[in-house]
Design an enzyme around this catalytic site. Structure first.
Site, PDB file in Angstrom:
ATOM      1  N   ASP A   1       2.410  -6.757  15.768  1.00 14.05           N
ATOM      2  CA  ASP A   1       3.150  -5.779  15.289  1.00 14.05           C
ATOM      3  C   ASP A   1       3.970  -6.068  13.811  1.00 14.05           C
ATOM      4  O   ASP A   1       4.737  -6.931  14.064  1.00 14.05           O
ATOM      5  CB  ASP A   1       4.285  -5.460  16.479  1.00 14.05           C
ATOM      6  CG  ASP A   1       5.487  -4.696  15.801  1.00 14.05           C
ATOM      7  OD1 ASP A   1       5.265  -3.761  15.125  1.00 14.05           O
ATOM      8  OD2 ASP A   1       6.701  -4.639  16.531  1.00 14.05           O
ATOM      9  N   LEU A   2       3.417  -5.531  13.040  1.00 14.70           N
ATOM     10  CA  LEU A   2       3.954  -5.607  11.543  1.00 14.70           C
ATOM     11  C   LEU A   2       5.067  -4.743  11.029  1.00 14.70           C
ATOM     12  O   LEU A   2       4.560  -3.486  11.150  1.00 14.70           O
ATOM     13  CB  LEU A   2       2.771  -5.707  10.608  1.00 14.70           C
ATOM     14  CG  LEU A   2       2.174  -7.030  10.251  1.00 14.70           C
ATOM     15  CD1 LEU A   2       1.637  -7.575  11.434  1.00 14.70           C
ATOM     16  CD2 LEU A   2       1.183  -7.083   9.079  1.00 14.70           C
TER      17      LEU A   2
ATOM     18  N   LYS B   1       6.223  -9.409  14.759  1.00 12.09           N
ATOM     19  CA  LYS B   1       5.718  -9.854  15.942  1.00 12.09           C
ATOM     20  C   LYS B   1       4.656 -10.222  16.573  1.00 12.09           C
ATOM     21  O   LYS B   1       3.766  -9.290  16.149  1.00 12.09           O
ATOM     22  CB  LYS B   1       6.737  -9.012  17.218  1.00 12.09           C
ATOM     23  CG  LYS B   1       8.343  -9.068  16.939  1.00 12.09           C
ATOM     24  CD  LYS B   1       8.937  -8.303  17.941  1.00 12.09           C
ATOM     25  CE  LYS B   1      10.602  -8.247  17.731  1.00 12.09           C
ATOM     26  NZ  LYS B   1      10.848  -7.490  18.820  1.00 12.09           N
TER      27      LYS B   1
ATOM     28  N   ASP C   1       4.419   2.724  15.301  1.00 19.54           N
ATOM     29  CA  ASP C   1       5.458   1.933  15.818  1.00 19.54           C
ATOM     30  C   ASP C   1       6.218   2.867  17.010  1.00 19.54           C
ATOM     31  O   ASP C   1       6.365   2.667  17.986  1.00 19.54           O
ATOM     32  CB  ASP C   1       6.542   1.230  14.870  1.00 19.54           C
ATOM     33  CG  ASP C   1       6.987   2.376  13.790  1.00 19.54           C
ATOM     34  OD1 ASP C   1       6.461   3.570  13.604  1.00 19.54           O
ATOM     35  OD2 ASP C   1       8.313   2.073  13.444  1.00 19.54           O
TER      36      ASP C   1
ATOM     37  N   THR D   1      14.456  -1.712   9.740  1.00 21.90           N
ATOM     38  CA  THR D   1      15.052  -0.957   8.492  1.00 21.90           C
ATOM     39  C   THR D   1      15.798   0.436   8.573  1.00 21.90           C
ATOM     40  O   THR D   1      16.445   0.800   8.086  1.00 21.90           O
ATOM     41  CB  THR D   1      13.937  -1.047   7.527  1.00 21.90           C
ATOM     42  OG1 THR D   1      13.365  -2.498   7.461  1.00 21.90           O
ATOM     43  CG2 THR D   1      14.213  -0.569   6.182  1.00 21.90           C
TER      44      THR D   1
END
Length: 249
Positions: free
Chosen positions: A7-8, A14, A105, A128
């Site tokens: 997971d970017l 992660k 996401d 963010t």
């Protein structure tokens, strides 16, 4: 076959191996630093990669970081898959007319929430940005909101007014110190958005949804929200579910 999921995010990544039952193994969370490939080298042991290993990637990172990660994965894994938002999957139906416009996401967090139980969920990501999505018990996505995270608010204020510190302070309802006032105002803005979303969700659905928080900044907000549940790796849970389903990304 050994399988890893990645997971970017915008500010960190992660990753985890999948266990035999398809669930997450040990989750590793790392900041990017200057070199995406170097970060991945630190996170993933060489011994677990190779032609017999596969990887599944979801990314909302910059194109450059995503490309660097894909290049590294291509060299280290025999097979890689990239997750894309889909209009329906695993009982979840996305509200967007063009599903590609919903961040992957957010899509994966909705999948993972629905897999936790057939109930209504308000899914809140704090990274963010603050992302808020409403999912009813039937898996129908009702849309959501996006706002700056408390951290981003602090950074933006500091850029506009250099005398305002970008970090520090404690949340207080009425602060008597500038650092505390900044922390209270920026966290309070996010809390107010979440609380209004909960109220509006209850009005729309006729029942209050369960509140599920994820992301690096979720912990700071959870203590101020009654009955909030923390799921630090919710997006990665969604990647694991996508991998188990063998979904076509």
């Amino acid at each position: 076959m050994t399988q890893w999921v990645f997971d970017l995010g915008n500010s960190r990544m992660k990753c985890a191996p999948l266990q035999a039952d398809g669930r997450l193994g040990d989750v590793r969370a790392l900041g990017y630093g200057d070199d995406v490939a170097g970060t991945l080298d630190d996170a993933v042991p060489t011994a677990v990669t190779g032609e017999a290993a596969s990887a599944v990637l979801a990314s909302v990172a910059s194109p450059a970081r995503t490309a660097a990660a894909v290049d590294w994965l291509t060299r280290r894994f025999g097979c890689i898959s990239i997750v894309r938002t889909q209009p329906t999957l695993a009982g979840v139906r996305i509200a967007y007319a063009d599903p590609a416009r919903l961040g992957v996401d957010r899509f994966l967090a909705l999948l993972a929430a629905h897999a936790r139980g057939t109930r209504a969920w308000l899914v809140v990501g704090v990274g963010t940005a603050v992302t808020i999505d409403l999912l009813d018990a039937q898996g129908r996505h009702h849309g959501g909101r996006i706002a700056p995270s408390p951290r981003l608010m602090r950074e933006a204020l500091q850029q506009a007014a250099a005398q305002l510190p970008a970090q520090g302070g404690d949340y207080l309802e009425f602060a008597a110190d500038t650092r505390d006032a900044l922390a209270s105002g920026c966290e309070g803005a996010a809390l107010g958005l979440i609380e209004r979303s909960l109220a509006q969700a209850e009005q729309r659905l006729g029942a209050r949804p369960a509140l599920l928080l994820h992301g690096g900044g979720a912990g700071e907000l959870a203590s101020h929200l009654d009955h909030a549940m923390l799921a630090p790796s919710l997006v990665l849970e969604g990647v694991a579910l996508w991998a188990r389903l063998g979904a076509d990304g």
